[in-house]
Scaffold this active site. Sequence first.
Site, PDB file in Angstrom:
ATOM      1  N   LYS A  68      -9.246   7.861   3.373  1.00  0.00           N
ATOM      2  CA  LYS A  68      -9.819   6.513   3.210  1.00  0.00           C
ATOM      3  C   LYS A  68     -11.204   6.405   3.822  1.00  0.00           C
ATOM      4  CE  LYS A  68      -5.386   4.038   3.047  1.00  0.00           C
ATOM      5  NZ  LYS A  68      -4.450   5.128   3.387  1.00  0.00           N
ATOM      6  N   CYS A 126       0.813  -1.225   0.000  1.00  0.00           N
ATOM      7  CA  CYS A 126       0.000   0.000   0.000  1.00  0.00           C
ATOM      8  C   CYS A 126       0.843   1.270   0.000  1.00  0.00           C
ATOM      9  CB  CYS A 126      -0.952  -0.029   1.188  1.00  0.00           C
ATOM     10  SG  CYS A 126      -1.963  -1.530   1.194  1.00  0.00           S
ATOM     11  N   HIS A 179      -9.732   2.023   0.783  1.00  0.00           N
ATOM     12  CA  HIS A 179      -8.292   1.837   0.692  1.00  0.00           C
ATOM     13  C   HIS A 179      -7.939   1.351  -0.711  1.00  0.00           C
ATOM     14  CE1 HIS A 179      -4.251   1.108   1.526  1.00  0.00           C
ATOM     15  NE2 HIS A 179      -4.321   0.373   2.618  1.00  0.00           N
ATOM     16  N   GLU A 184      -0.137   4.942  14.320  1.00  0.00           N
ATOM     17  CA  GLU A 184       0.176   6.147  13.539  1.00  0.00           C
ATOM     18  C   GLU A 184      -0.086   7.407  14.367  1.00  0.00           C
ATOM     19  OE1 GLU A 184      -1.963   6.484   9.879  1.00  0.00           O
ATOM     20  OE2 GLU A 184      -0.617   8.020   9.074  1.00  0.00           O
ATOM     21  N   HIS A 221      -2.252   7.690   6.919  1.00  0.00           N
ATOM     22  CA  HIS A 221      -2.570   6.413   6.272  1.00  0.00           C
ATOM     23  C   HIS A 221      -3.972   6.008   6.716  1.00  0.00           C
ATOM     24  CE1 HIS A 221      -1.771   2.768   4.160  1.00  0.00           C
ATOM     25  NE2 HIS A 221      -1.908   2.013   5.241  1.00  0.00           N
ATOM     26  N   PHE A 235       1.808  -3.567   3.910  1.00  0.00           N
ATOM     27  CA  PHE A 235       2.143  -4.883   4.460  1.00  0.00           C
ATOM     28  C   PHE A 235       3.616  -5.168   4.155  1.00  0.00           C
ATOM     29  CE2 PHE A 235      -2.327  -7.040   4.291  1.00  0.00           C
ATOM     30  CZ  PHE A 235      -2.718  -6.282   5.379  1.00  0.00           C
TER      31      PHE A 235
END
Length: 415
Positions: A337, A165, A342, A316, A305, A403
């Site tokens: 998002k 991502c 996403h 985060e 994110h 990831f």
Amino acid sequence: MNFKKVVVTGLGALTPIGNNVEEFWQNVSGGVSGAAPITNFDASQFKTQFACEVKNYDPSTYFDRKLSRQLDKCAQFGIVAADQAIEDSGLDIETVNKDRVGVIWGSGIGGIKTFEEEVAAFATGNGIPRYNPFFIPKMIADITPGHISIKYGFRGPNFTTVSACASSANALIDALNYIRLGKADVMVVGGSEAAITEGGIGGFNALKALSTRNDDPKSASRPFDKDRDGFVMGEGGACFVIETEEHAKARGAKIYAELAGGGMSADAYHITAPHPEGLGAIAVMKNCLEDANIKPEEVDAINMHGTSTPLGDVAESKAIVEVFGDHAYNVNINSTKSMTGHLLGAAGIVEALASILAILHNEVPPTINFHTPDENIDPKLNFTFNESQKRKVDVALSNTFGFGGHNACVIFKRY
């Protein structure tokens, strides 16, 4: 080392909340959710039956029948976004030095639908392999920049970045650095993803990464809310044209913003979970600020994110407080998002677009669907909940994490 200033001169977008930049801004600033029941396939047997699909998309609007059949939707989305950005940039394709124009693209998965269809056809056949001759070039993640270069004749650096991502944010950083190093004058840079497929939804369901709020899709992506239960899959793409300030001025281009810097780091912790104390997120933001020679107190807005996963949002948020100290409470932070879902490898470029538009409009888009505070997230942080906020935005930062523990961060300045 003193590098040439790099500026953004062209924008394009095909997203779940808008099929061009203007529509995207209207909806992202207006807090419009792109989530709805899945139409790409029959999802009735899946744990998650909704997603943020691109709406009103007809490939025949953009491609002839023959080419359309040779392109996975991932590449189609990318080419459409690139066409918009190149047109918007006003770049003269006839006169520009095409050896000095490159294309770098980000995609986490590439043509997963094509892969699924071809493998399923063989598995349910009579054992005789009858693969489509376009199977491989249609599926591979690096084909989008190839098509863009072929269409326009751009012969500069050309490849795809794959870092889950964080892919398209990494593409932006690579494109920035190729210009800084003098390897190109102009870069077309973007990302696209089309993973709302049986395999995409089923695979992320197996990881328990997706929201299963099937009774209310539009409120399912709820970053930082105590009752969040995972992210919502999105699809689409976006693209920028970036170039040296010198090159842009020489051709009289309009300039949207300066791409001031980028940072990269690894969590070095877990294949899917973020480091609980946000060590990788701390490092990537610090690296980005240092690269851009910007002090933390100069930052006005952060596009997080912010996936709406229980662990990611907490880590985060901790990282932002660690990097920005007391100034963290003066910054408008938000999660795009919550509206787009996403977009996996395309998330970074779409959220970078939202950051540029926040600078241009002096308005930070909201984080929608917030109802209940999470005691693990600092309540003094301003997540721009539920409604956009007008404020002067001179510097905006955008985070994307993937990831594997890949972290990428880019920062834009008012020009």
